[in-house]
Design a protein around this motif. Sequence first.
Motif, PDB file in Angstrom:
ATOM      1  N   SER A  35       1.016  -1.131   0.270  1.00 48.12           N
ATOM      2  CA  SER A  35       0.084  -0.573   0.050  1.00 48.12           C
ATOM      3  C   SER A  35       0.590   1.510  -0.089  1.00 48.12           C
ATOM      4  O   SER A  35       0.554   2.145  -0.903  1.00 48.12           O
TER       5      SER A  35
ATOM      6  N   ALA B 133       2.250   1.474  -3.453  1.00 42.12           N
ATOM      7  CA  ALA B 133       0.882   2.098  -4.654  1.00 42.12           C
ATOM      8  C   ALA B 133       0.612   3.821  -4.382  1.00 42.12           C
ATOM      9  O   ALA B 133       0.290   4.035  -4.897  1.00 42.12           O
ATOM     10  N   PHE B 134       0.896   3.705  -3.280  1.00 40.27           N
ATOM     11  CA  PHE B 134       0.504   5.597  -2.441  1.00 40.27           C
ATOM     12  C   PHE B 134       1.114   6.476  -2.678  1.00 40.27           C
ATOM     13  O   PHE B 134       1.433   7.679  -3.319  1.00 40.27           O
TER      14      PHE B 134
ATOM     15  N   SER C 131      -8.143  -3.251  -1.911  1.00 37.08           N
ATOM     16  CA  SER C 131      -6.624  -2.499  -2.867  1.00 37.08           C
ATOM     17  C   SER C 131      -7.354  -0.663  -1.957  1.00 37.08           C
ATOM     18  O   SER C 131      -6.191  -0.290  -1.548  1.00 37.08           O
ATOM     19  N   GLU C 132      -7.861  -0.418  -2.615  1.00 33.04           N
ATOM     20  CA  GLU C 132      -8.483   0.708  -2.800  1.00 33.04           C
ATOM     21  C   GLU C 132      -8.662   1.499  -0.880  1.00 33.04           C
ATOM     22  O   GLU C 132      -7.142   2.468  -1.240  1.00 33.04           O
TER      23      GLU C 132
ATOM     24  N   ASN D 212      -4.848   0.957   0.269  1.00 32.93           N
ATOM     25  CA  ASN D 212      -4.264   2.293  -0.173  1.00 32.93           C
ATOM     26  C   ASN D 212      -3.661   3.326   0.927  1.00 32.93           C
ATOM     27  O   ASN D 212      -3.274   4.228   0.257  1.00 32.93           O
TER      28      ASN D 212
ATOM     29  N   TRP E  98      -3.374   0.865   5.442  1.00 24.77           N
ATOM     30  CA  TRP E  98      -1.721   1.013   5.952  1.00 24.77           C
ATOM     31  C   TRP E  98      -1.713   2.325   6.896  1.00 24.77           C
ATOM     32  O   TRP E  98      -0.354   2.050   7.997  1.00 24.77           O
TER      33      TRP E  98
END
Length: 480
Positions: A43, A46-47, A187-188, A191, A195
């Motif tokens: 995450s 991704a972020f 997942s969104e 992310n 986390w």
Amino acid sequence: MIQNQKANAGQNLPYIAGITLIATLGGLLFGYDTAVISGAEKSVQAFLITGQGLSTWVHGVTISSALIGCIIGGAISGVFSSRFGRKKSLIIAAVLFFISALGSGYPEFLFFEEGKATMGLLYMFNFYRIIGGIGVGLASAVCPVYIGEIAPANLRGRLVSLNQFAIIFGMLVVYFVNWGIAKGQTSEWLNNIGWRYMFLSEAIPAGLFGILLFFVPETPRYFSMVNRDQEALRILTKLNGPSTAQHILADIKNTVEHHSGKLFSYGKTVIIIGILLSVFQQFVGINVALYYAPRIFESMGAGKDASMLQTVVMGVVNVLFTVLAIVTVDKWGRKPLLMVGSVGMAVGMFAISGLAYYEIIGVSTLVFIIIYTASFMMSWGPICWVLIAEIFPNKIRGKAVAVAVAAQWAANYFISATYPSMMEFSGAFTYGFYGLMSVLSLLFVWKMVPETKGRTLEEMEALWEGNPAVANEPMAARRV
């Protein structure tokens, strides 16, 4: 033997156990902070990284950034523990853990727009992780020293090993926390928000650790080093009983006054052994399995929730085999456990390397990962810390432990930061390298590491000065 039993009978076991349990919270936070990234790293990538088009190398450095702080914390631990004492150094570590937990979970605090990834935010996240790493570095050096200096010789191996149990238990706790946060979520959501909860959760044990430290004493060996002998005797009496306390204090004073305290007062060999113990503990690749466990399991075909659950299973196995080390370290000795563990790690890593070469992914990979981690947890995980707390003579212990721990975290950083790039090159080569390091660790222990089972801390001075009577027989046996 009867004399030894009488001496041991004066030990205040409930008091010793209570102090040790509080001190091991530092180990729990060490494990918690180390493993919390395993659930958050995808995450965070991704972020903070993928959205800005940054490289795999930046990902590896960010995930491992806390280790920079660990190197700093390990390096300064000797100065802190010698100048401020073991207890105050642990309090400082607790404060750093708390600040890092809040800052890593909400790096936008004061200066950045929430939810908007920028290079500045990436730098701030890494800053807070480094702050936590300094706390880990301090705790990793001072906790085993604190326990080792409090513990009676007949219990020291088991009590210092409890610190490793706390490290692994902290990892298991955070595996459950991460799994609980991630379970059923998109997942969104993970992310953007999930986390953050993972990092923020560390503030709870960090706050508890800081509060409880006010209820433990400073170590008698530190009091003696700063010429506060009456306070040292008071603590020793409470720990061991009045008759034994006088003997222990006399031994402490003899070793503290005998040398200047320069790092190489007892030669270079003991320092080199301490450094190599630390380096091999990391070069066998254990933190790759700990930091990247969910990603490894996902690469084996597991879904997001299943990979987190498999990480929990690995954590349970790690705890069980750490318990095995705790109950055997004072019976079997340090060297046999280390050598058996090296063999098991080599088998696990070479098998994983072969499976990676032939692109075989499945249950067999999980089995060999567990064989590898179980072998580490019953040997190099706890026993390395026991030896680092034991092998250095009193006068140089703070400085020598600082050097060994700084070397350990430097090795940890190198292995963890290079893992993504090495895997891009070849998974078979990567795991084969860790297997080779396991074989070299076996040869190192066989040829260089002394057995310290049953020896008092004061006895290590005579051992490194080449006294043959000490080298062949523990002090406890000679006093009978």
